[in-house]
Scaffold this active site. Structure first.
Site: not given
Ligand code: SDX
Length: 377
Positions: A262, A313
């Site tokens: 998140h 989710d």
């Molecule tokens: C919702 O914003 C809100 O409040 C949203 C929400 C709401 O109520 O409205 O809470 C609802 O949308 C929840 C999120 C649902 N999405 C997912 O579950 C998709 C999977 N999650 C990720 O894509 C990610 O965690 C995000 C998009 C939710 C947040 O991404 P960020 O803050 O941009 O973090 P990032 O992509 O920069 O990741 C930081 C690190 C990375 O590693 P490095 O590349 O730096 O080595 O963490 C890793 C990412 O690869 N990472 C994950 C991951 N989430 C982050 N690795 C594997 N699986 C994941 N799910």
């Protein structure tokens, strides 16, 4: 043109304005709507009370709740022309595309679309909140070749939604869990879809246009679309014994594991804790233990291997599945709840508005002269 106020990518932790609606503490893992903690609301409030809280600012008294329920009931029907429009769409369209289109079409029938008075805005918020469930349910019935079910005046908002989708009123235990899910999804500060709604509202465009922007943003798998992707993942894994191999492959391919991580929470999303308990309750009572066991195994490994926690989710997927809801309706249901938060934020934007218009750091070509077509290679 990098300047010292260049925001981090994705506007991470950038404060773009103030709001009285929702407070998230990402480090403590807490969430509250208008000062009420989410666990308190999920335990004690209905989605109707929560919607009133977000839209009007306080929990309703008996009379105010009665009036809200009456207004929701009065607004639940959708124009017959809209039902005909839904009948004209292909049966295999994405329900989120249908919802985005339906909200746009609904604006054409709004009797006071360009009245921006607070009273008209509240009437419209309730109109959209009520009609959104009817539009989702109507398309579900049409795409399955079954009759569109008109709403029942004696059912509350959450139960009517399930009734119009399925044709029979839900058992009280199912209605209670589904209502809790709507409470948990109602608002979440400036998430991507709410921010999209506020950007659109900041141009003084209408509420339907702002909600249409929000629906488009929510559909994405990095946002609200994740709940459907989680269910597809659970169905691909099938049994808890295969979780480890699934994740090992995902890690090696650097794949995002849907439902985890998140932007704001640095610990577990408080909504995921509540949804995990609901998933366990349903698995124990209604069958479907495998879905909970696969989910819990995923959570354990993601926490130990990646230090990532589930977000809203993740467990919503197994809860909706065990409630008998088809996967393709998971994100529309998210939207049907979040439309309360979107409209509350849109009204807040209008009351203290300034056009939202950031800048970009230009990294393109240096200045160059026009070359006539005949001289271009
Ligand atoms: C919702 O914003 C809100 O409040 C949203 C929400 C709401 O109520 O409205 O809470 C609802 O949308 C929840 C999120 C649902 N999405 C997912 O579950 C998709 C999977 N999650 C990720 O894509 C990610 O965690 C995000 C998009 C939710 C947040 O991404 P960020 O803050 O941009 O973090 P990032 O992509 O920069 O990741 C930081 C690190 C990375 O590693 P490095 O590349 O730096 O080595 O963490 C890793 C990412 O690869 N990472 C994950 C991951 N989430 C982050 N690795 C594997 N699986 C994941 N799910």
């Amino acid at each position: 043109m990098k300047t010292d106020n260049t925001a981090p990518k994705g506007l991470e932790d950038v404060i773009i304005g103030s709001s009285t609606l929702t407070l998230i503490d990402g480090h403590a893992g807490t969430l509250s709507y208008r000062g009420y903690d989410i666990s308190d609301l999920a335990e004690n409030a209905t989605f109707e009370e929560t919607s009133y809280l977000l839209l009007y600012g306080d929990l309703p008294n008996v009379q105010e709740l009665r009036e809200l329920r009456q207004n929701l009931s009065d607004e639940r029907e959708i124009p017959p022309q809209l039902v005909e429009l839904l009948r004209g769409f292909p049966n295999d369209a994405s329900p989120m595309d249908i919802l985005r289109t339906s909200i746009s079409a609904l604006s054409i029938y709004d009797p006071d679309l360009h009245d921006y008075s607070p009273e008209a805005m509240l009437r419209r918020a309730i109109r959209i909140l009520s009609k959104t469930t009817t539009m989702i349910a109507a398309y579900e019935r049409i795409r399955n070749g079954t009759d569109v079910i008109p709403p029942r005046a004696d059912l509350d908002h959450a139960s009517n939604f399930l009734y119009m989708m399925r044709g029979d009123a839900p058992e009280p235990a199912v209605a209670r869990i589904f209502d809790k899910c709507l409470v948990l999804h109602a608002d979440h500060e400036l998430n991507a879809s709410t921010f999209a709604a506020r950007v659109t509202a900041s141009t003084l465009s209408d509420v339907y246009s702002a909600v249409t922007s929000a629906i488009g943003a929510l559909k994405g798998p990095l946002h609200g679309g994740a709940n459907e992707a989680v269910m597809e993942m659970l169905e691909e894994i099938k049994v808890p014994e295969k979780v480890e191999a699934y994740l090992k492959k995902a890690f090696s391919e650097k794949k995002r594991v849907m439902g985890f991580g998140h932007r704001v929470y640095k610990t577990i999303d408080p909504r995921a804790i509540i949804l995990r308990a609901l998933s366990k309750e349903l698995a124990t009572k209604n069958g479907g233990k495998e879905w909970f066991r696969i989910s819990y195994k995923l959570e354990e490994i993601m926490r130990t291997e990646k230090k990532l926690s589930p977000n809203v989710d993740f467990y919503a997927a197994s809860v909706y599945h065990m409630l008998g809801i088809p996967t393709y309706l998971f994100t529309p249901i998210f939207a049907a709840s979040r439309v309360t938060g979107w409209t509350a934020h849109i009204m807040e934007q209008y009351t203290d508005n300034r056009l939202i218009r950031p800048r970009a750091d230009y990294v393109g070509h240096h200045p160059r002269k026009y070359i006539p077509l005949a001289q271009r290679k």
